[in-house]
Design a protein around this motif. Sequence first.
Motif, PDB file in Angstrom:
ATOM      1  N   ASP A  70       0.832  -1.206   0.000  1.00 38.10           N
ATOM      2  CA  ASP A  70       0.000   0.000   0.000  1.00 38.10           C
ATOM      3  C   ASP A  70       0.868   1.258   0.000  1.00 38.10           C
ATOM      4  O   ASP A  70       0.578   2.218  -0.720  1.00 38.10           O
ATOM      5  N   GLY A  83       1.089   4.043  -2.927  1.00 35.63           N
ATOM      6  CA  GLY A  83       0.863   5.457  -2.644  1.00 35.63           C
ATOM      7  C   GLY A  83       1.975   6.330  -3.205  1.00 35.63           C
ATOM      8  O   GLY A  83       1.720   7.381  -3.811  1.00 35.63           O
ATOM      9  N   ARG A 109       1.490   8.994  -6.297  1.00 40.04           N
ATOM     10  CA  ARG A 109       1.866  10.407  -6.171  1.00 40.04           C
ATOM     11  C   ARG A 109       2.856  10.792  -7.266  1.00 40.04           C
ATOM     12  O   ARG A 109       2.755  11.870  -7.852  1.00 40.04           O
ATOM     13  N   ALA A 127      -4.580   9.708  -7.933  1.00 38.82           N
ATOM     14  CA  ALA A 127      -5.045   9.442  -6.571  1.00 38.82           C
ATOM     15  C   ALA A 127      -5.476   7.989  -6.431  1.00 38.82           C
ATOM     16  O   ALA A 127      -6.054   7.418  -7.358  1.00 38.82           O
ATOM     17  N   LEU A 128      -5.180   7.426  -5.301  1.00 38.56           N
ATOM     18  CA  LEU A 128      -5.674   6.094  -4.950  1.00 38.56           C
ATOM     19  C   LEU A 128      -6.722   6.260  -3.864  1.00 38.56           C
ATOM     20  O   LEU A 128      -6.507   6.992  -2.902  1.00 38.56           O
ATOM     21  N   GLU A 129      -7.826   5.601  -4.027  1.00 39.81           N
ATOM     22  CA  GLU A 129      -8.868   5.587  -3.008  1.00 39.81           C
ATOM     23  C   GLU A 129      -8.601   4.413  -2.074  1.00 39.81           C
ATOM     24  O   GLU A 129      -7.978   3.424  -2.464  1.00 39.81           O
ATOM     25  N   PRO A 130      -9.090   4.494  -0.834  1.00 44.48           N
ATOM     26  CA  PRO A 130      -8.942   3.346   0.067  1.00 44.48           C
ATOM     27  C   PRO A 130      -9.568   2.096  -0.572  1.00 44.48           C
ATOM     28  O   PRO A 130     -10.665   2.148  -1.126  1.00 44.48           O
ATOM     29  N   ASP A 137      -8.420   0.558  -3.241  1.00 46.34           N
ATOM     30  CA  ASP A 137      -8.077   0.392  -4.655  1.00 46.34           C
ATOM     31  C   ASP A 137      -7.023  -0.683  -4.874  1.00 46.34           C
ATOM     32  O   ASP A 137      -7.122  -1.473  -5.817  1.00 46.34           O
ATOM     33  N   SER A 163     -15.844   4.345 -12.876  1.00 46.18           N
ATOM     34  CA  SER A 163     -15.476   3.973 -11.508  1.00 46.18           C
ATOM     35  C   SER A 163     -14.796   2.608 -11.513  1.00 46.18           C
ATOM     36  O   SER A 163     -15.095   1.753 -12.370  1.00 46.18           O
TER      37      SER A 163
END
Length: 85
Positions: free
Chosen positions: A7, A11, A15, A20-23, A25, A61
Amino acid sequence: MTPEELDAWAGVAARRLGVALEPGDVSAILDLAKDAAHGVTRPAAPLTAYLAGMAVGAGRSLADVAADLRATIAESAQPDSSDET
């Protein structure tokens, strides 16, 4: 590599790429890749993840993309009824 380390790496990579990564993903993509690897063939895993990323980048999505790809995986695993006599 632990899930936490993965994770963290995802991240950092996100960046760097300006996305962006959503929780959730990371686990969603890994699960989708696993389904492709087991339901189609191992090389389908990274290709499926790439296609999912392209679709998400185009505005869909991740949940909808994953559902469509899982349906495609399931359909590809079905025997072709046109071969039956």
